[in-house]
Design a protein around this motif. Structure first.
Motif, short mmCIF file in Angstrom:
data_model
loop_
_atom_site.label_atom_id
_atom_site.label_comp_id
_atom_site.label_asym_id
_atom_site.label_seq_id
_atom_site.Cartn_x
_atom_site.Cartn_y
_atom_site.Cartn_z
N UNK A 16 14.64 48.10 51.01
CA UNK A 16 14.60 49.24 52.07
C UNK A 16 15.01 50.40 51.31
N UNK A 17 15.15 50.69 50.29
CA UNK A 17 15.28 52.13 49.49
C UNK A 17 16.93 52.26 49.15
N UNK A 18 17.08 53.24 48.48
CA UNK A 18 18.43 53.29 48.03
C UNK A 18 19.31 54.17 48.93
N UNK A 19 18.83 55.37 49.51
CA UNK A 19 19.57 56.01 50.32
C UNK A 19 20.45 55.42 51.47
N UNK A 20 19.55 54.88 52.32
CA UNK A 20 20.37 54.10 53.79
C UNK A 20 21.38 53.01 53.18
N UNK A 21 20.98 52.23 52.41
CA UNK A 21 21.94 51.40 51.73
C UNK A 21 23.14 51.91 50.85
N UNK A 22 23.09 52.92 50.37
CA UNK A 22 24.23 53.63 49.70
C UNK A 22 25.20 54.23 50.90
N UNK A 23 24.60 55.12 51.82
CA UNK A 23 25.22 55.37 53.04
C UNK A 23 26.16 54.45 53.86
N UNK A 24 25.48 53.48 53.89
CA UNK A 24 26.08 52.40 54.65
C UNK A 24 27.44 51.73 53.80
N UNK A 25 27.15 51.51 52.37
CA UNK A 25 28.38 51.19 51.72
C UNK A 25 29.56 52.24 51.53
N UNK A 26 29.20 53.47 51.29
CA UNK A 26 30.17 54.38 51.38
C UNK A 26 30.86 54.61 52.87
N UNK A 27 30.36 54.46 53.90
CA UNK A 27 30.94 54.45 55.29
C UNK A 27 32.00 53.08 55.40
N UNK A 28 31.53 52.02 54.81
CA UNK A 28 32.75 50.92 54.72
C UNK A 28 33.69 51.34 53.83
N UNK A 29 33.38 51.65 52.66
CA UNK A 29 34.39 52.31 51.70
C UNK A 29 35.33 53.23 52.44
N UNK A 30 35.05 54.03 53.12
CA UNK A 30 35.94 55.13 53.80
C UNK A 30 36.65 54.36 54.93
N UNK A 31 36.31 53.58 55.75
CA UNK A 31 36.86 53.08 56.78
C UNK A 31 38.02 52.09 56.26
N UNK A 32 37.83 51.44 55.25
CA UNK A 32 38.62 50.51 54.56
C UNK A 32 39.69 51.19 53.69
N UNK A 33 39.78 52.62 53.16
CA UNK A 33 40.69 53.27 52.60
C UNK A 33 41.52 53.86 53.67
N UNK A 34 41.01 53.89 54.74
CA UNK A 34 41.94 54.23 55.97
C UNK A 34 42.95 52.95 56.21
N UNK A 35 42.48 51.91 56.04
CA UNK A 35 43.28 50.69 56.18
C UNK A 35 44.23 50.26 55.26
N UNK A 36 43.82 50.90 53.91
CA UNK A 36 44.83 50.88 52.93
C UNK A 36 45.81 51.91 53.10
N UNK A 37 45.58 53.01 53.48
CA UNK A 37 46.85 53.91 53.70
C UNK A 37 47.48 53.65 54.88
N UNK A 38 47.42 52.66 55.82
CA UNK A 38 48.16 52.54 56.80
C UNK A 38 48.56 50.99 56.66
N UNK A 39 48.43 50.26 55.49
CA UNK A 39 49.00 48.82 55.36
C UNK A 39 50.40 48.87 55.34
N UNK A 40 50.93 47.63 55.99
CA UNK A 40 52.45 47.53 56.25
C UNK A 40 52.97 46.33 55.56
N UNK A 41 51.99 45.68 54.87
CA UNK A 41 52.56 44.60 54.03
C UNK A 41 51.52 44.58 52.79
N UNK A 42 51.93 43.64 51.83
CA UNK A 42 51.30 43.28 50.55
C UNK A 42 50.13 42.66 51.12
N UNK A 43 49.92 41.45 52.03
CA UNK A 43 48.83 40.86 52.59
C UNK A 43 47.74 41.95 53.03
#
Length: 401
Positions: free
Chosen positions: A75-102
């Protein structure tokens, strides 16, 4: 080859961007290394559990890459890369807000699933744009940019730890994700023209992995480059506790040591970019695997001697620096062999690096002991396997003529 996509005046900025994208993994790991003991205390988690956040990150990175490569070939490099970076960014917010080791461990896994897109597809973009021999040189130049992440990230991480606590390190990663998405959206063109994309069903695109996995030459390159990377992650997982707990160093002092080792990766890639045209990637990869094995053996002999701290530091420097020689040359040789499946080849190489790194990290974290013996033993085993992989590659290359 689509070099017309990148005017000569913009080539430096293009390689800078790609090098920064490959740095997603190192940045997301190295930035929070000085904070590992503080994270354990802040979340009420064990040292082994916090170390597991490195292990699961490597697992997620390796798994995600396996999907992104064939998807981008189709499907091409650009759309796949953008989707992955978006997922990385949302999960980084979850890391910031984590309340336990799990919660932290789970968020890190999802973060890695997204981050793998930028790292693997940046390499595939290089193969889209440049001829094989020139691609290895460009990969070395990119790796010099990527080496800035482990050079500066621990220093930045220790500063953020002092100023904002351990959550400040994840806030910085979150901002990195947002900025990367914006820059890729605006600045990175699609490098795989529609006519070059596979027209087969997606299942057939994934079948490229079977061809790679049954090619002894490819297996040798995957093992040589992947196990070298795994040795580095054994060091990454074990060294904070060895130097901070066992040796009594401050997190800031450890950060300077880590940065010095990252400087070794930068220097090795600089040398590689200058010599690869004359010596060839295969020869330089052999130099790297041999040096790494010798340094790992000396490290294993020295680690238990309290008077050999300088030798330990020097051997760790060599082990880490030689990943610069093995990484760029092994992936470049692999991409040259599979130009029509560059995404899948880059994905499998990256997945091998981070997948093997995961097992090395887990081996060091198992039955946590800060004395460094387990770290040194795992590094030696990885170096032996890397050298064996290089010998397999050379044997297969000779048979293939």
């Amino acid at each position: 080859m689509n070099s017309a996509l990148i005017p000569a005046a913009r080539e430096g900025r293009f390689l800078l961007l790609l090098g920064a994208l490959v740095a997603f993994g190192p940045l997301a790991i190295d930035l929070y290394l000085p904070a590992l003991p503080a994270i354990a205390a802040g979340l009420g988690a064990s040292a082994a559990q916090v170390q597991a956040s490195i292990t699961v990150f490597l697992a997620g990175f390796a798994l995600g890459m396996l999907f992104y490569g064939p998807l981008s070939d189709r499907y091409g490099r650009r759309p796949v890369m953008l989707a992955g970076i978006a997922l990385f960014t949302l999960a980084s917010l979850a890391c910031l807000l984590a309340a336990s080791g799990e919660q932290l461990v789970l968020a890190r896994f999802v973060q890695a699933l997204g981050g793998g897109a930028a790292s693997v597809l940046a390499r595939a973009v290089v193969r889209d744009v440049y001829a094989p021999a020139e691609a290895i040189r460009k990969l070395s130049l990119m790796a010099m940019v990527t080496a800035i992440a482990p050079l500066l990230a621990p220093l930045l991480g220790s500063g953020l730890l002092l100023a904002f606590g351990w959550r400040g390190t994840f806030a910085a990663v979150l901002l990195w994700g947002i900025a990367s998405f914006a820059v890729v959206w605006r600045r990175l063109p699609e490098t795989l023209a529609p006519g070059q994309r596979g027209q087969l069903p997606l299942a057939a695109a994934f079948a490229a992995y079977f061809r790679l996995a049954t090619d002894p030459l490819a297996l040798g390159l995957l093992l040589a480059g992947g196990m070298s990377f795994a040795a580095m992650f054994a060091y990454i997982t074990g060294s904070p506790f060895y130097f901070i707990e066992a040796q009594g160093w401050t997190p800031q002092a450890y950060s300077f040591l880590f940065a010095a080792n990252a400087l070794g990766i930068f220097a090795a890639n600089f040398v590689n970019s200058r010599l690869v045209r004359q010596r060839g990637g295969a020869v330089l990869a052999g130099v790297g695997s041999g040096m790494s094995l010798l340094a790992a053996l000396v490290l294993w002999l020295a680690i238990g001697n309290p008077a050999a701290t300088l030798a330990v530091i020097a051997m760790l420097f060599i082990v880490v620096a030689t990943t610069g020689l093995l990484g760029a040359n092994c992936v470049g040789l692999l991409l040259a062999r599979y130009p029509q499946n560059a995404g899948a080849a880059a994905a499998l190489f990256g997945s091998a690096q981070f997948g093997l790194g995961m097992w090395a990290s887990a081996a060091v974290a198992y039955e946590h002991a800060p004395d460094g013996r387990r770290m040194a033993g795992v590094i030696l085993g990885c170096a032996l396997a890397s050298f064996a992989g290089y010998l397999l590659y050379r044997h297969a290359a000779r048979r293939a003529g």
